[in-house]
Design a protein around this motif. Structure first.
Motif, PDB file in Angstrom:
ATOM      1  N   ASN A  91      42.057  44.330 -22.497  1.00 48.84           N
ATOM      2  CA  ASN A  91      42.704  43.235 -23.034  1.00 48.84           C
ATOM      3  C   ASN A  91      43.989  43.665 -23.814  1.00 48.84           C
ATOM      4  OD1 ASN A  91      41.042  40.637 -21.905  1.00 48.84           O
ATOM      5  ND2 ASN A  91      39.685  42.056 -22.915  1.00 48.84           N
ATOM      6  N   HIS A  92      44.829  44.626 -23.425  1.00 49.92           N
ATOM      7  CA  HIS A  92      45.703  45.482 -24.234  1.00 49.92           C
ATOM      8  C   HIS A  92      46.651  44.461 -24.709  1.00 49.92           C
ATOM      9  CE1 HIS A  92      49.470  47.379 -24.640  1.00 49.92           C
ATOM     10  NE2 HIS A  92      48.572  48.616 -25.571  1.00 49.92           N
ATOM     11  N   CYS A 117      35.384  41.030 -22.885  1.00 55.69           N
ATOM     12  CA  CYS A 117      36.106  39.803 -23.392  1.00 55.69           C
ATOM     13  C   CYS A 117      36.908  39.138 -22.271  1.00 55.69           C
ATOM     14  CB  CYS A 117      36.797  39.962 -24.624  1.00 55.69           C
ATOM     15  SG  CYS A 117      35.895  40.475 -26.014  1.00 55.69           S
ATOM     16  N   MET A 118      36.961  37.897 -22.227  1.00 58.06           N
ATOM     17  CA  MET A 118      38.082  37.266 -21.367  1.00 58.06           C
ATOM     18  C   MET A 118      38.967  36.606 -22.117  1.00 58.06           C
ATOM     19  SD  MET A 118      35.838  34.580 -19.035  1.00 58.06           S
ATOM     20  CE  MET A 118      34.816  33.314 -19.881  1.00 58.06           C
ATOM     21  N   GLU A 119      40.320  36.377 -21.695  1.00 57.36           N
ATOM     22  CA  GLU A 119      41.307  35.713 -22.733  1.00 57.36           C
ATOM     23  C   GLU A 119      41.340  34.160 -22.071  1.00 57.36           C
ATOM     24  OE1 GLU A 119      46.063  35.686 -24.204  1.00 57.36           O
ATOM     25  OE2 GLU A 119      45.252  37.428 -23.105  1.00 57.36           O
ATOM     26  N   LEU A 120      41.253  33.321 -22.685  1.00 58.29           N
ATOM     27  CA  LEU A 120      41.410  31.838 -22.127  1.00 58.29           C
ATOM     28  C   LEU A 120      42.767  31.289 -22.583  1.00 58.29           C
ATOM     29  CD1 LEU A 120      38.027  30.428 -22.288  1.00 58.29           C
ATOM     30  CD2 LEU A 120      39.086  31.624 -20.619  1.00 58.29           C
ATOM     31  N   VAL A 121      43.757  30.936 -21.857  1.00 57.68           N
ATOM     32  CA  VAL A 121      44.927  30.318 -22.068  1.00 57.68           C
ATOM     33  C   VAL A 121      44.909  29.052 -21.963  1.00 57.68           C
ATOM     34  CG1 VAL A 121      47.498  30.541 -21.680  1.00 57.68           C
ATOM     35  CG2 VAL A 121      46.055  32.700 -21.753  1.00 57.68           C
ATOM     36  N   PRO A 122      45.468  28.040 -22.617  1.00 55.35           N
ATOM     37  CA  PRO A 122      44.886  26.810 -22.553  1.00 55.35           C
ATOM     38  C   PRO A 122      46.421  26.088 -21.596  1.00 55.35           C
ATOM     39  CG  PRO A 122      45.599  26.867 -24.665  1.00 55.35           C
ATOM     40  CD  PRO A 122      45.369  28.209 -24.206  1.00 55.35           C
ATOM     41  N   THR A 215      28.106  30.757 -30.919  1.00 54.25           N
ATOM     42  CA  THR A 215      27.004  29.810 -30.941  1.00 54.25           C
ATOM     43  C   THR A 215      25.811  30.816 -30.357  1.00 54.25           C
ATOM     44  OG1 THR A 215      26.899  29.683 -28.326  1.00 54.25           O
ATOM     45  CG2 THR A 215      28.372  28.224 -29.699  1.00 54.25           C
ATOM     46  N   ASP A 216      24.699  30.461 -29.916  1.00 58.44           N
ATOM     47  CA  ASP A 216      23.751  31.512 -29.488  1.00 58.44           C
ATOM     48  C   ASP A 216      24.105  31.784 -28.088  1.00 58.44           C
ATOM     49  OD1 ASP A 216      21.542  29.179 -27.995  1.00 58.44           O
ATOM     50  OD2 ASP A 216      22.868  28.445 -29.772  1.00 58.44           O
ATOM     51  N   ARG A 217      25.195  31.409 -27.530  1.00 64.05           N
ATOM     52  CA  ARG A 217      25.403  31.644 -25.874  1.00 64.05           C
ATOM     53  C   ARG A 217      26.717  32.494 -25.910  1.00 64.05           C
ATOM     54  NH1 ARG A 217      22.835  28.942 -21.844  1.00 64.05           N
ATOM     55  NH2 ARG A 217      21.461  27.593 -22.882  1.00 64.05           N
ATOM     56  N   PHE A 218      27.686  32.143 -26.793  1.00 62.89           N
ATOM     57  CA  PHE A 218      29.129  33.065 -26.763  1.00 62.89           C
ATOM     58  C   PHE A 218      29.798  32.820 -28.294  1.00 62.89           C
ATOM     59  CE2 PHE A 218      30.023  28.503 -26.411  1.00 62.89           C
ATOM     60  CZ  PHE A 218      31.141  28.381 -26.975  1.00 62.89           C
ATOM     61  N   ILE A 219      30.738  33.780 -28.096  1.00 61.48           N
ATOM     62  CA  ILE A 219      31.864  33.781 -29.289  1.00 61.48           C
ATOM     63  C   ILE A 219      33.045  33.517 -28.753  1.00 61.48           C
ATOM     64  CG2 ILE A 219      31.745  36.337 -29.148  1.00 61.48           C
ATOM     65  CD1 ILE A 219      32.564  36.084 -32.247  1.00 61.48           C
ATOM     66  N   SER A 220      33.857  32.568 -29.437  1.00 63.72           N
ATOM     67  CA  SER A 220      35.276  32.382 -29.035  1.00 63.72           C
ATOM     68  C   SER A 220      36.143  32.586 -30.191  1.00 63.72           C
ATOM     69  CB  SER A 220      35.622  30.877 -28.707  1.00 63.72           C
ATOM     70  OG  SER A 220      36.709  30.657 -28.411  1.00 63.72           O
ATOM     71  N   GLU A 234      42.099  31.865 -26.679  1.00 64.53           N
ATOM     72  CA  GLU A 234      40.811  32.280 -27.237  1.00 64.53           C
ATOM     73  C   GLU A 234      40.516  33.555 -26.510  1.00 64.53           C
ATOM     74  OE1 GLU A 234      38.954  30.145 -29.201  1.00 64.53           O
ATOM     75  OE2 GLU A 234      40.635  28.450 -29.496  1.00 64.53           O
ATOM     76  N   MET A 235      39.705  34.327 -27.075  1.00 67.84           N
ATOM     77  CA  MET A 235      39.413  35.601 -26.792  1.00 67.84           C
ATOM     78  C   MET A 235      37.515  35.167 -26.656  1.00 67.84           C
ATOM     79  SD  MET A 235      39.790  38.339 -25.233  1.00 67.84           S
ATOM     80  CE  MET A 235      41.334  38.571 -25.517  1.00 67.84           C
TER      81      MET A 235
END
Length: 263
Positions: A91-92, A117-122, A215-220, A234-235
């Protein structure tokens, strides 16, 4: 070439050597076990083994190969560095825009623990909301912990809804954000604080990142760019190591904060 540079070249400039060293971290292996695990043939891998033997990173005992004392000291330290390389490489563009100094130093040193990680762009219809991609795992979480230095209009209703579903919700807010919450959404804030599965902490120190939701499932995580702007990207990571990293980030700011028990 100096001894240090030669060692770096030996370890990192060959995927075969790097993968072999990491495989042998788990103990001695025969050449057949090495070939099977790394999916290589005898001739290519033996060439790499000879290099590692020459540089003192491996030793041979009977028909097995294992890390030398030097190898056992060096190889465990490879993994954090390789993880850091991967996270910046994958994710440079995102990380290049961010001011990484906003992260606590002890967590910045371990940023590789965020893993894949994945970048989420709204898009425009969700510009002030959490990305739709994380809403389902958010509602399936047992615990939700957020650190935030900015205010989303959907905050109060979302977190009250999560808490009403039995999810444990803890928030760390900058003082100005807390003031806005109790000024504009006092009724919701009072209801939230009086629940048995919720906590609000107020931080008078400046929170240097936009937000971190774990959360216990993911981080953002959403950061402030080098030019001081917030772009609402969001990453997100679902890796176990990332969740532990995120909990430490939450605890870091929680320990700087005061818990609010009544308005």
């Amino acid at each position: 070439m100096s001894m240090e540079l030669q060692l770096i070249d030996t370890i990192f400039f060959s995927d075969k050597r790097k993968n072999l060293l990491l495989f042998l971290k788990n103990g001695p292996k025969t050449i057949e076990e090495i070939k099977t695990e790394l999916e290589v043939s005898s001739s290519p891998i033996m060439a790499q083994i000879r290099i590692l033997l020459k540089d003192g990173l491996l030793v041979q005992k009977d028909d097995s190969y294992e890390l030398s004392v030097k190898g056992k000291l060096i190889v465990p330290k490879m993994e954090p560095l390789l993880s850091t390389f991967r996270i910046f490489d994958e994710n440079h563009d995102y990380w290049a825009r961010q001011d990484l100094r906003t992260l606590p130093p002890h967590l910045l040193d371990r940023i590789g623990e965020l893993g894949k990680c994945m970048e989420l762009v709204p898009d425009r219809t969700h510009i002030f909301d959490y990305p739709p991609e994380i809403m389902d795992p958010l509602y399936r979480s047992k615990t939700v912990m957020e650190v935030s230095s900015f205010f989303r209009p959907g905050y109060p209703g979302l977190y009250l809804d999560l808490a009403n579903k039995g999810i444990e919700v803890s928030l760390v807010l900058e003082r100005p954000i807390y003031r806005k919450l109790i000024t504009d959404y006092r009724q919701e804030a009072e209801e939230f604080i009086n629940m048995g599965n919720t906590q609000i902490f107020v931080c008078d120190n400046k929170i240097e990142l936009a937000s971190s939701l774990v959360t216990d499932r993911f981080i953002s995580i959403s950061m402030i760019s080098k030019d001081g702007r917030y772009y609402n990207h969001e990453m997100v990571s679902f890796e176990k190591s990332a969740l532990e990293w995120g909990k430490e980030l939450f605890n870091y700011y929680r320990d700087l904060s005061e818990q609010i028990t009544r308005i």
